[in-house]
Design a protein around this motif. Structure first.
Motif, PDB file in Angstrom:
ATOM      1  N   GLU A   1       2.837   0.428  -9.234  1.00 39.73           N
ATOM      2  CA  GLU A   1       1.628  -0.172  -9.800  1.00 39.73           C
ATOM      3  C   GLU A   1       1.770  -1.689  -9.798  1.00 39.73           C
ATOM      4  O   GLU A   1       2.882  -2.200  -9.938  1.00 39.73           O
ATOM      5  CB  GLU A   1       1.410   0.316 -11.239  1.00 39.73           C
ATOM      6  CG  GLU A   1       1.057   1.791 -11.354  1.00 39.73           C
ATOM      7  CD  GLU A   1      -0.276   2.160 -10.693  1.00 39.73           C
ATOM      8  OE1 GLU A   1      -1.114   1.258 -10.477  1.00 39.73           O
ATOM      9  OE2 GLU A   1      -0.455   3.360 -10.358  1.00 39.73           O
ATOM     10  N   PRO A   2       0.629  -2.399  -9.669  1.00 38.88           N
ATOM     11  CA  PRO A   2       0.720  -3.873  -9.665  1.00 38.88           C
ATOM     12  C   PRO A   2       1.346  -4.390 -10.957  1.00 38.88           C
ATOM     13  O   PRO A   2       1.121  -3.850 -12.029  1.00 38.88           O
ATOM     14  CB  PRO A   2      -0.752  -4.312  -9.554  1.00 38.88           C
ATOM     15  CG  PRO A   2      -1.471  -3.129  -9.020  1.00 38.88           C
ATOM     16  CD  PRO A   2      -0.736  -1.905  -9.481  1.00 38.88           C
TER      17      PRO A   2
ATOM     18  N   GLU B   1       0.844  -1.213   0.000  1.00 32.56           N
ATOM     19  CA  GLU B   1       0.000   0.000   0.000  1.00 32.56           C
ATOM     20  C   GLU B   1       0.873   1.254   0.000  1.00 32.56           C
ATOM     21  O   GLU B   1       0.639   2.200  -0.753  1.00 32.56           O
ATOM     22  CB  GLU B   1      -0.911  -0.027   1.236  1.00 32.56           C
ATOM     23  CG  GLU B   1      -1.845   1.159   1.343  1.00 32.56           C
ATOM     24  CD  GLU B   1      -2.561   1.170   2.687  1.00 32.56           C
ATOM     25  OE1 GLU B   1      -3.529   0.413   2.842  1.00 32.56           O
ATOM     26  OE2 GLU B   1      -2.142   1.951   3.573  1.00 32.56           O
ATOM     27  N   LEU B   2       1.893   1.243   0.835  1.00 26.75           N
ATOM     28  CA  LEU B   2       2.815   2.398   0.917  1.00 26.75           C
ATOM     29  C   LEU B   2       3.532   2.591  -0.412  1.00 26.75           C
ATOM     30  O   LEU B   2       3.683   3.715  -0.907  1.00 26.75           O
ATOM     31  CB  LEU B   2       3.788   2.134   2.069  1.00 26.75           C
ATOM     32  CG  LEU B   2       4.821   3.151   2.553  1.00 26.75           C
ATOM     33  CD1 LEU B   2       6.117   3.121   1.750  1.00 26.75           C
ATOM     34  CD2 LEU B   2       4.291   4.573   2.628  1.00 26.75           C
ATOM     35  N   ALA B   3       3.974   1.470  -1.001  1.00 31.54           N
ATOM     36  CA  ALA B   3       4.694   1.561  -2.281  1.00 31.54           C
ATOM     37  C   ALA B   3       3.799   2.211  -3.327  1.00 31.54           C
ATOM     38  O   ALA B   3       4.246   3.032  -4.140  1.00 31.54           O
ATOM     39  CB  ALA B   3       5.124   0.167  -2.731  1.00 31.54           C
TER      40      ALA B   3
ATOM     41  N   TRP C   1       2.964  -8.446  -6.725  1.00 33.11           N
ATOM     42  CA  TRP C   1       4.181  -7.670  -6.930  1.00 33.11           C
ATOM     43  C   TRP C   1       3.826  -6.335  -7.584  1.00 33.11           C
ATOM     44  O   TRP C   1       2.848  -6.234  -8.338  1.00 33.11           O
ATOM     45  CB  TRP C   1       5.168  -8.409  -7.838  1.00 33.11           C
ATOM     46  CG  TRP C   1       5.803  -9.618  -7.196  1.00 33.11           C
ATOM     47  CD1 TRP C   1       5.350 -10.297  -6.106  1.00 33.11           C
ATOM     48  CD2 TRP C   1       6.990 -10.284  -7.624  1.00 33.11           C
ATOM     49  NE1 TRP C   1       6.185 -11.346  -5.820  1.00 33.11           N
ATOM     50  CE2 TRP C   1       7.211 -11.364  -6.736  1.00 33.11           C
ATOM     51  CE3 TRP C   1       7.896 -10.077  -8.659  1.00 33.11           C
ATOM     52  CZ2 TRP C   1       8.297 -12.229  -6.869  1.00 33.11           C
ATOM     53  CZ3 TRP C   1       8.975 -10.942  -8.793  1.00 33.11           C
ATOM     54  CH2 TRP C   1       9.170 -12.007  -7.906  1.00 33.11           C
ATOM     55  N   HIS C   2       4.636  -5.326  -7.302  1.00 35.51           N
ATOM     56  CA  HIS C   2       4.436  -3.997  -7.875  1.00 35.51           C
ATOM     57  C   HIS C   2       5.725  -3.561  -8.574  1.00 35.51           C
ATOM     58  O   HIS C   2       6.794  -4.122  -8.339  1.00 35.51           O
ATOM     59  CB  HIS C   2       4.104  -2.971  -6.778  1.00 35.51           C
ATOM     60  CG  HIS C   2       2.667  -2.991  -6.337  1.00 35.51           C
ATOM     61  ND1 HIS C   2       2.014  -4.120  -5.908  1.00 35.51           N
ATOM     62  CD2 HIS C   2       1.753  -1.968  -6.239  1.00 35.51           C
ATOM     63  CE1 HIS C   2       0.764  -3.813  -5.570  1.00 35.51           C
ATOM     64  NE2 HIS C   2       0.583  -2.512  -5.767  1.00 35.51           N
ATOM     65  N   THR C   3       5.579  -2.543  -9.398  1.00 38.49           N
ATOM     66  CA  THR C   3       6.780  -1.962 -10.006  1.00 38.49           C
ATOM     67  C   THR C   3       6.665  -0.443 -10.015  1.00 38.49           C
ATOM     68  O   THR C   3       5.566   0.102 -10.109  1.00 38.49           O
ATOM     69  CB  THR C   3       7.001  -2.509 -11.439  1.00 38.49           C
ATOM     70  OG1 THR C   3       8.178  -1.928 -11.980  1.00 38.49           O
ATOM     71  CG2 THR C   3       5.828  -2.213 -12.337  1.00 38.49           C
ATOM     72  N   LEU C   4       7.808   0.214  -9.861  1.00 46.55           N
ATOM     73  CA  LEU C   4       7.823   1.674  -9.985  1.00 46.55           C
ATOM     74  C   LEU C   4       9.078   2.087 -10.736  1.00 46.55           C
ATOM     75  O   LEU C   4      10.064   1.343 -10.779  1.00 46.55           O
ATOM     76  CB  LEU C   4       7.744   2.343  -8.608  1.00 46.55           C
ATOM     77  CG  LEU C   4       8.924   2.193  -7.654  1.00 46.55           C
ATOM     78  CD1 LEU C   4       9.795   3.451  -7.653  1.00 46.55           C
ATOM     79  CD2 LEU C   4       8.416   1.945  -6.235  1.00 46.55           C
TER      80      LEU C   4
END
Ligand code: NDP
Ligand code: AKG
Ligand code: MG
Length: 418
Positions: A258-259, A249-251, A265-268
């Motif tokens: 974004e998922p 959530e913080l990420a 997993w997420h990526t930014l």
């Protein structure tokens, strides 16, 4: 501030902290240090010597550290009186001078005083325990490719079962809590309520997110490829499972992650370099086997307090052991640097153990202060001493042809190799 036993040097100045938490470091900062119990008498003088030499070599007379001894642990009981393990003025001085370094402190098992190390972290709200794990060329390791292990552990430092909220079996408090859980909370799973100690595991959203924020920021600042949330959330759903959820959530909310392929997993995109940062999670037991088999898949680790304790020593073993495992405890405006290892009492006072962990903790401290030239010299000195195979017993026993050095001699070898 006037102190009772702490002698404040008159030839140094205080580090101050700005509202954005950046430091104003004078050329001759006063830095408090705690010698530590057990092998503290060996590793702390070695560390002081190496730091002074690195600062001198980097800056000459322009800069120096003005050390100020403060007391905790067994030494505090000698200076202040038999039951004074952590004097109030030690906490005040660490707070007032903002940057400090400590040797290890003993915690008895099963009874006696609670951990002074944990108490320092809690009292000063040093919520992130940061422990980099990297291999130095030539260090003996039980794994075949130790160079593949290059991680930084961000261990939550204030919560979890590690906070020590627990009651002894059959104490009135344990009985009262067990009664409450059974009668008022409908708990049916306490297998034996007689002779049963009981502990509490607090894990909060705020505590999780301030730690994960630091971990992701570290990945951004250092252009690292991933942050992994390590948890046992399948079993402890509302504590470790929540840690994972709050981390993602913080990420997303703070860093715009974004998922990835539908999640979890997420990526930014790293705003500084444009490179991708993957935010992922792994269950702690699986992680412990993967760090042996595929360590290069992990970079920044964000985890809870107890997991972080176990992971620190396990990862340290892959790159040569806890003789060379540094760390920092960082909160808002205060940072206290300390080795990952403990007081190793069987070696206390023998001038034998590896001072590398505390020396590399001091290297982190110098970098935190912006004294990067001195920090770099320490890395060069440690690397050089190891490559020359002039090492302490922990490495020597695993390195054919190495020269065995005492603790103090290894410090000298580091200085000679700067
Ligand atoms: N932050 C802190 O202050 C910490 C304090 N502690 C406390 O320390 C005490 C002792 O704990 P213990 O579990 O024995 O763990 P330690 O980390 O003190 O020692 C375990 C073993 O690690 C190796 N080791 C530790 N330090 C060094 C070093 N500098 N150089 C080379 N080898 C080293 C030794 O291995 P070998 O026998 O193979 O030579 C030692 O026997 C306890 O009271 C514990 O609570 C523990 C961890 C952290
Ligand atoms: O506080 C202690 O005695 C042990 C702490 C510890 O093992 C650690 O923080 O890594
Ligand atoms: Mg530990």
């Amino acid at each position: 501030m006037g102190y009772q036993k702490i002698k404040v040097p008159t030839d140094g100045d205080k580090i101050t902290v700005n509202s954005d938490l950046s430091l104003n470091v004078p050329n001759h900062p006063i830095i408090p240090f705690i010698e530590g119990d057990g092998i503290g008498v060996d590793v702390t003088p070695a560390m002081l010597k190496v730091v002074d030499a690195a600062v001198d070599k980097a800056y000459g007379a322009k800069r120096s550290i003005v050390w100020m001894e403060v007391y905790t642990g067994e030494k505090a009981t000698k200076v202040y009186g038999p039951d004074v393990w952590m004097p109030e003025e030690t906490l005040e001085a660490l707070q007032e001078y903002s940057v400090g370094i400590k040797g290890p402190l003993t915690t008895p098992v099963g009874g006696g005083i609670r951990s002074l190390n944990v108490a320092l972290r809690q009292e000063l709200d040093l919520y992130a325990c940061i422990r980099p794990v990297r291999w130095f060329k030539g260090v003996p390791s039980p794994v075949t490719c130790p160079e593949k292990t290059d991680m930084v552990i961000f261990r939550e430092n204030s919560e979890d079962i590690y906070a020590g909220i627990e009651w002894q079996a059959d104490s009135p408090e344990a009985q009262k809590l067990i009664h409450f859980l059974k009668e008022e909370m409908g708990v049916t799973k306490i297998r034996f309520d007689e002779g049963c100690g009981i502990g509490i595991k607090p894990v909060s959203k705020e505590g999780t997110q301030r730690l994960v924020r630091k971990a992701i920021q570290h990945a951004i600042d250092n252009d690292l490829p991933s942050v992994t949330l390590v948890h046992k959330g399948n079993i402890m759903k509302y504590t470790e499972g929540a840690f994972k959820e709050w981390g993602y959530e913080l990420a997303h909310e703070r860093f715009g992650a974004e998922p990835l392929d539908g999640g979890p997993w997420h990526t930014l995109k790293n705003p500084k370099t444009g490179n991708d940062i993957i935010i992922k999670d792994v269950i702690a037991d699986a992680f412990l086997q993967q760090i042996l088999m595929r360590p290069d898949e992990y970079s920044v680790i964000a985890t809870l307090n107890l997991n972080g304790d176990y992971i620190s020593d396990a990862l340290a073993a892959e790159v040569g052991g806890i003789g060379i495992a540094p760390g920092a405890n960082i909160g808002g405006s205060v940072a206290i640097f300390e080795a990952t290892h403990g007081t190793a009492p069987k070696y206390a006072g023998q001038d034998k153990v590896n001072p590398g962990s505390l020396i590399l903790s001091a290297e982190m401290m110098l970098r935190h202060m912006g004294w990067t030239e001195a920090a770099d010299l320490i890395l060069k000195g440690v690397g050089g001493a190891i490559e020359a195979k002039t090492v302490t017993y922990d490495f020597e026993r695993l390195m054919p042809d190495a020269t065995l050095l005492k603790c103090s001699e290894f410090a000298e070898a580091i200085v000679d190799n700067m």
